[in-house]
Design an enzyme around this catalytic site. Structure first.
Site, PDB file in Angstrom:
ATOM      1  CD  GLU A 285     -25.490  39.034 -45.296  1.00 16.54           C
ATOM      2  OE1 GLU A 285     -26.666  39.251 -45.319  1.00 16.54           O
ATOM      3  OE2 GLU A 285     -24.507  39.070 -44.725  1.00 16.54           O
ATOM      4  CG  HIS A 306     -32.785  10.277 -56.080  1.00 14.62           C
ATOM      5  ND1 HIS A 306     -33.432   9.133 -56.648  1.00 14.62           N
ATOM      6  CD2 HIS A 306     -31.760   9.988 -55.432  1.00 14.62           C
ATOM      7  CE1 HIS A 306     -32.472   8.124 -56.249  1.00 14.62           C
ATOM      8  NE2 HIS A 306     -31.424   8.655 -55.485  1.00 14.62           N
ATOM      9  CE  LYS A 421     -31.914  44.273 -42.808  1.00 13.09           C
ATOM     10  NZ  LYS A 421     -30.855  44.318 -41.957  1.00 13.09           N
TER      11      LYS A 421
END
Length: 433
Positions: A285, A306, A421
Site C-alpha cells: 500500500e 517444493h 469499494k
C-alpha cells in the site's frame, strides 16, 4: 545491542548504496521536520518514545480484567492494518501453536473477509465459549469489520444480555469522529484511541496492536523497549550507519535500475507467516502507486521450495529475495539415533532440527545466488523475542517510508483501493450521503 544485521553481499555493491547518501540524508531531515509529502501521517515514527502511558495502563487493566472474568477468547474484528500487526506479533512471539498454561486469552480474527462459511464457523466456534470483542476501525465504516461486528455483537448480546455485553466489547477507534466513535458514546463501550497522525498499516504500536498483544500474554513493554532502541538506530540520517535505509536504497536500486518487479520476503519459520503478511501490506500500500513499486510477495521455506523453488531457480528473472535468517529458535530438537536406521537419516544424529533448517537456508541461498544469479538480501535476526519484534517493526516502517520517498510517492495514502469499494457499494445499493 543491535538485533538485526543486514548482508547485501549477494545482492548489490555497497558503493551503489552510498551513491544515495546525500538524498537519504535530505529526505530523513525533512521527515524529522515534517516537511515531506504526507507529513500529517508521520506520527508512527515517534510512537515508541511517546507512548501514552495512562492509556497503556488502562489497556493492561482491561486485559487483566477479561482474564479475571474467565473470558476464554478475544475476537479481534478488523481488516488490513487493523489486525495484521497484532496477529503478526502474537504468532511471532507465541508461535502458531502456543504452549498452554500462562494467563492469556485465545485470540481469533474476524472481519478479515466476506466469506459466509468462514464467518459462520467462527460464530459456531465461540458460541459455547466465553468471549469478548475488540472491534478495530478508525472510521467504523469498513464493510468487512462492520458486518462481522454485527454478527458477533448479536451473538454476545444473546448469550449474556445487552447490558452485560457492553462490558465485554472494546472499541479501538478515532478519538472524536467516525461512526464507531458514535456507537461507543451511545453504548458506553470501553474504547482506546487510534492517533490521528498514524495510518492503519503503521499502527501496530498503537492500541490497534498493543491491546490484542496484551490479551495474548505478550510482554508488550519489551516490544516497546525494542522499538525505542530500534528507532534510535534507524532515525539517523547517515546512510553508512543506518541499515534500515540501506535496505530501502537496495530495494530502490533493484526496482529502478536493475528492473526487478518482485521482492520475495522469505522466512524458514512457519510462525513468521503473519509477520510476512504485515510486511506485504506495509510495502504494497505504501509503494504501489503511479505504476511504480515492487510487488511484495512472501514465502515460507523450506515448504515453498517444493512448489516454487523450481521457478525461482530457473524461471523468469523477475524477482529478488530478502531472506530472514533467525539465529536462535524458540525451541530446538535433537535428532536421535535409531539402531535399525530404517528411515536412512542416522547421518543426521548429533545435529539439531534448527541446524538442519539453517543448512537448508545456506544451501538455498547458494543455489539461488551462485547458480541462478537471483540477488539475495539477508536479514539476520537474533531471536523471536518481544524485544527483537520491536526492532523489526521500526526497521521495516522506517525502510518503507524511505522507499516510497525515494520514488517521490506519498507513503501514507492508498487511493487505488477506493475504486473497487465504489463499485462494490454501487452493486450493493449503498445509499449515497
Amino acid at each position: 545491542m543491535e538485533k538485526i544485521k543486514l548482508n547485501l553481499l549477494n545482492a548489490i555493491d555497497s558503493s551503489e548504496i552510498l551513491n544515495y547518501k546525500d538524498q537519504v540524508k535530505e529526505i530523513n531531515e525533512k521527515m524529522n521536520r515534517f516537511e515531506m509529502i504526507g507529513s500529517d501521517f508521520l506520527g508512527w515514527k515517534d510512537l515508541p518514545n511517546q507512548i501514552n502511558w495512562d492509556e497503556f495502563l488502562n489497556m493492561e487493566e482491561k486485559a487483566k480484567w477479561l482474564i479475571k472474568e474467565n473470558v476464554e477468547i478475544l475476537v479481534v474484528i478488523g481488516i488490513g492494518g487493523s489486525y495484521l500487526g497484532a496477529r503478526a506479533a502474537i504468532e511471532f512471539v507465541n508461535g502458531t501453536f502456543p504452549l498452554s498454561g500462562s494467563k492469556k486469552l485465545e485470540i481469533i480474527y474476524a472481519g478479515t473477509n466476506l466469506s459466509s462459511t468462514a464467518t459462520a464457523q467462527l460464530l459456531a466456534y465461540v458460541e459455547n465459549k466465553k468471549f469478548a470483542i475488540n472491534i478495530i476501525s478508525k472510521s467504523g465504516t469498513t464493510l468487512e469489520p462492520s458486518i462481522a461486528f454485527r454478527f458477533f455483537r448479536e451473538l454476545l448480546e444473546k448469550k449474556v444480555g445487552k447490558a452485560e455485553s457492553r462490558k465485554f466489547i472494546i472499541a479501538t477507534t478515532d478519538a472524536n469522529k467516525g461512526l464507531l466513535r458514535e456507537i461507543v458514546r451511545k453504548e458506553g463501550y470501553t474504547s482506546f484511541i487510534i492517533p490521528d497522525d498514524v495510518g492503519g498499516r503503521y499502527s501496530v504500536l498503537t492500541p490497534v496492536g498493543l491491546f490484542p498483544m496484551l490479551c495474548a500474554g505478550l510482554n508488550v513493554r519489551e516490544i516497546l523497549v525494542g522499538a525505542q532502541k530500534s528507532n534510535d538506530f534507524y532515525k539517523k540520517s547517515d546512510l553508512e550507519e543506518n541499515i534500515a535505509y540501506q535496505y530501502a536504497v537496495a530495494r530502490h536500486i533493484m526496482h529502478t535500475q536493475k528492473k526487478y518487479a518482485v521482492e520475495v520476503l522469505i522466512s524458514y519459520e512457519p510462525y513468521f507467516q503473519y509477520f510476512l503478511e504485515w510486511w506485504k501490506q506495509l510495502f504494497g500500500e505504501t509503494e504501489g502507486k503511479n505504476e511504480l513499486g515492487l510487488y511484495p510477495s512472501s514465502k515460507i521455506f523450506s515448504t515453498d521450495l517444493h512448489s516454487l523453488g523450481q521457478f525461482i531457480q530457473e524461471g523468469s528473472r523477475i524477482l529478488f529475495e530478502t531472506v530472514i535468517n533467525l539465529k536462535k529458535p524458540k525451541i530446538d530438537l535433537d535428532i536421535s539415533e535409531d539402531k535399525e536406521n530404517f528411515d536412512g537419516i542416522n547421518y543426521l544424529v548429533n545435529k539439531t532440527l534448527h541446524g538442519i533448517n539453517v543448512a537448508a537456508l545456506d544451501a538455498t541461498v547458494s543455489a539461488h545466488t551462485d547458480v541462478a544469479k537471483v540477488p539475495n538480501i539477508i536479514l539476520e535476526i537474533a531471536d523471536s523475542t518481544e524485544e527483537t519484534l520491536g526492532w523489526l517493526f521500526m526497521f521495516f516502517e522506517r525502510a518503507c517510508a524511505m522507499s516510497a520517498y525515494l520514488l517521490n510517492l506519498n507513503p501514507f495514502n492508498q487511493p487505488g483501493v477506493e475504486v473497487y469499494k465504489a463499485n462494490m457499494f454501487k452493486i450493493l445499493g449503498k445509499p449515497k450521503k
